[in-house]
Design a protein around this motif. Structure first.
Motif, mmCIF file in Angstrom:
data_model
loop_
_atom_site.group_PDB
_atom_site.id
_atom_site.type_symbol
_atom_site.label_atom_id
_atom_site.label_comp_id
_atom_site.label_asym_id
_atom_site.label_seq_id
_atom_site.Cartn_x
_atom_site.Cartn_y
_atom_site.Cartn_z
ATOM 1 N N VAL A 167 -99.220 21.604 -37.967
ATOM 2 C CA VAL A 167 -98.855 20.299 -37.066
ATOM 3 C C VAL A 167 -99.855 19.445 -37.431
ATOM 4 N N MET A 168 -99.357 18.052 -37.811
ATOM 5 C CA MET A 168 -100.210 17.102 -38.252
ATOM 6 C C MET A 168 -100.514 16.004 -37.413
ATOM 7 N N VAL A 169 -101.784 15.327 -37.436
ATOM 8 C CA VAL A 169 -102.098 13.976 -36.765
ATOM 9 C C VAL A 169 -102.526 13.134 -37.791
ATOM 10 N N TYR A 170 -101.993 11.895 -38.149
ATOM 11 C CA TYR A 170 -102.412 11.192 -39.589
ATOM 12 C C TYR A 170 -102.561 9.770 -39.251
ATOM 13 N N ASN A 171 -103.522 9.154 -39.834
ATOM 14 C CA ASN A 171 -103.468 7.627 -39.797
ATOM 15 C C ASN A 171 -103.962 7.130 -41.100
ATOM 16 N N GLY A 172 -102.877 6.384 -41.902
ATOM 17 C CA GLY A 172 -103.463 5.699 -42.938
ATOM 18 C C GLY A 172 -102.385 5.537 -43.919
ATOM 19 N N GLU A 173 -102.541 5.719 -45.136
ATOM 20 C CA GLU A 173 -101.482 5.337 -46.373
ATOM 21 C C GLU A 173 -102.069 5.991 -47.336
ATOM 22 N N ILE A 174 -100.772 6.807 -48.082
ATOM 23 C CA ILE A 174 -101.347 7.585 -49.460
ATOM 24 C C ILE A 174 -100.587 6.502 -50.383
ATOM 25 N N TYR A 175 -101.464 6.038 -51.272
ATOM 26 C CA TYR A 175 -100.714 5.016 -52.132
ATOM 27 C C TYR A 175 -99.989 5.820 -53.363
ATOM 28 N N PHE A 199 -98.060 8.394 -52.977
ATOM 29 C CA PHE A 199 -97.214 9.484 -52.583
ATOM 30 C C PHE A 199 -95.980 9.784 -53.304
ATOM 31 N N HIS A 200 -95.552 8.633 -54.025
ATOM 32 C CA HIS A 200 -94.264 8.789 -54.591
ATOM 33 C C HIS A 200 -94.383 9.675 -55.825
ATOM 34 N N SER A 201 -95.568 9.752 -56.636
ATOM 35 C CA SER A 201 -95.640 10.701 -57.796
ATOM 36 C C SER A 201 -96.116 12.061 -57.158
ATOM 37 N N LEU A 202 -96.553 12.155 -55.984
ATOM 38 C CA LEU A 202 -97.078 13.618 -55.371
ATOM 39 C C LEU A 202 -95.597 14.107 -54.908
ATOM 40 N N ARG A 203 -94.669 13.363 -54.536
ATOM 41 C CA ARG A 203 -93.508 13.662 -53.837
ATOM 42 C C ARG A 203 -92.721 14.163 -55.317
ATOM 43 N N GLU A 204 -92.558 13.483 -56.270
ATOM 44 C CA GLU A 204 -91.854 13.948 -57.683
ATOM 45 C C GLU A 204 -92.756 15.340 -57.773
ATOM 46 N N GLU A 205 -93.692 15.637 -57.838
ATOM 47 C CA GLU A 205 -94.607 16.813 -58.412
ATOM 48 C C GLU A 205 -94.169 17.927 -57.518
ATOM 49 N N LEU A 206 -93.999 17.755 -56.060
ATOM 50 C CA LEU A 206 -93.714 18.535 -55.213
ATOM 51 C C LEU A 206 -92.192 18.727 -55.277
ATOM 52 N N ARG A 266 -87.013 15.226 -46.200
ATOM 53 C CA ARG A 266 -86.048 14.686 -45.196
ATOM 54 C C ARG A 266 -86.069 13.286 -44.880
ATOM 55 N N THR A 267 -87.275 12.730 -45.380
ATOM 56 C CA THR A 267 -87.604 11.310 -45.112
ATOM 57 C C THR A 267 -88.310 10.500 -46.581
ATOM 58 N N GLN A 268 -88.329 9.414 -46.238
ATOM 59 C CA GLN A 268 -89.101 8.701 -47.404
ATOM 60 C C GLN A 268 -90.646 8.363 -47.146
ATOM 61 N N SER A 269 -91.031 9.185 -46.159
ATOM 62 C CA SER A 269 -92.392 8.851 -45.637
ATOM 63 C C SER A 269 -93.675 9.544 -46.500
ATOM 64 N N ASP A 270 -94.855 9.000 -46.449
ATOM 65 C CA ASP A 270 -95.963 9.437 -47.131
ATOM 66 C C ASP A 270 -96.484 10.622 -46.264
ATOM 67 N N THR A 271 -96.137 10.482 -44.738
ATOM 68 C CA THR A 271 -96.608 11.549 -44.167
ATOM 69 C C THR A 271 -96.116 12.965 -44.276
ATOM 70 N N GLU A 272 -94.617 12.795 -44.677
ATOM 71 C CA GLU A 272 -94.021 14.173 -44.787
ATOM 72 C C GLU A 272 -94.533 14.455 -46.256
ATOM 73 N N VAL A 273 -94.840 13.982 -47.224
ATOM 74 C CA VAL A 273 -95.397 14.145 -48.274
ATOM 75 C C VAL A 273 -96.659 14.894 -48.345
ATOM 76 N N SER A 278 -107.765 16.033 -53.443
ATOM 77 C CA SER A 278 -108.384 15.505 -54.716
ATOM 78 C C SER A 278 -107.159 14.476 -55.286
ATOM 79 N N LYS A 279 -106.009 15.012 -54.889
ATOM 80 C CA LYS A 279 -104.739 14.376 -55.284
ATOM 81 C C LYS A 279 -104.507 12.866 -54.679
#
Length: 133
Positions: free
Chosen positions: A49-57, A59-66, A74-81, A95-96
């Motif tokens: 369970v996560m509480v998060y504030n911010g932005e991961i610039y 996240f698209h490349s991390l999503r591809e890696e995952l 299920r979403t296009q959100s950096d939060t899910e990534v 570190s990523k």
């Protein structure tokens, strides 16, 4: 207040009273003093369970890696990534991440709370030890 490399050092606190699973979205923090930010209902297995504030610039490349290791989104959100990255890489996922963020991840299996913020401390992260907690 932490600075420099210390700012990404994870803090772990065994507690079930600071975070509770929220599967319907909503606000957290108004009563507890935790990070106040919208919750996104994304964890498929509900372990984290996560509480998060911010932005991961990046996240698209991390999503591809995952996705290459079989993770599905299920979403296009950096939060899910971010949450999937933590579930896959653990604390080393920090570190990523390139961005500004403060986060709290509660592991419902290990009963651990993981706190972290970005390297430069753009997003603040406050925590307290409460009497009896």
């Amino acid at each position: 207040m932490l600075s420099g490399q210390q700012s990404i050092t994870p803090f772990r606190k065994r507690s079930t009273e600071w975070l509770a699973p929220c599967t319907t979205g909503g606000r957290m923090g108004q009563e507890s003093g935790l990070i106040q930010h919208e919750l996104v209902d994304v964890p498929a297995d509900e372990r984290y369970v996560m509480v998060y504030n911010g932005e991961i610039y990046n996240f698209h490349s991390l999503r591809e890696e995952l996705e290459q290791v079989g993770k599905r989104f299920r979403t296009q959100s950096d939060t899910e990534v971010l949450l999937e990255a933590y579930g896959y890489w653990g604390a080393t996922c920090l570190s990523k991440f390139h961005g500004m963020f403060a986060l709290a991840v509660y592991d419902t299996v290990e009963n651990e709370l993981f706190l972290a913020r970005d390297r430069t401390g753009i997003k603040p992260l406050y925590y307290a030890t409460l009497d009896g907690a």
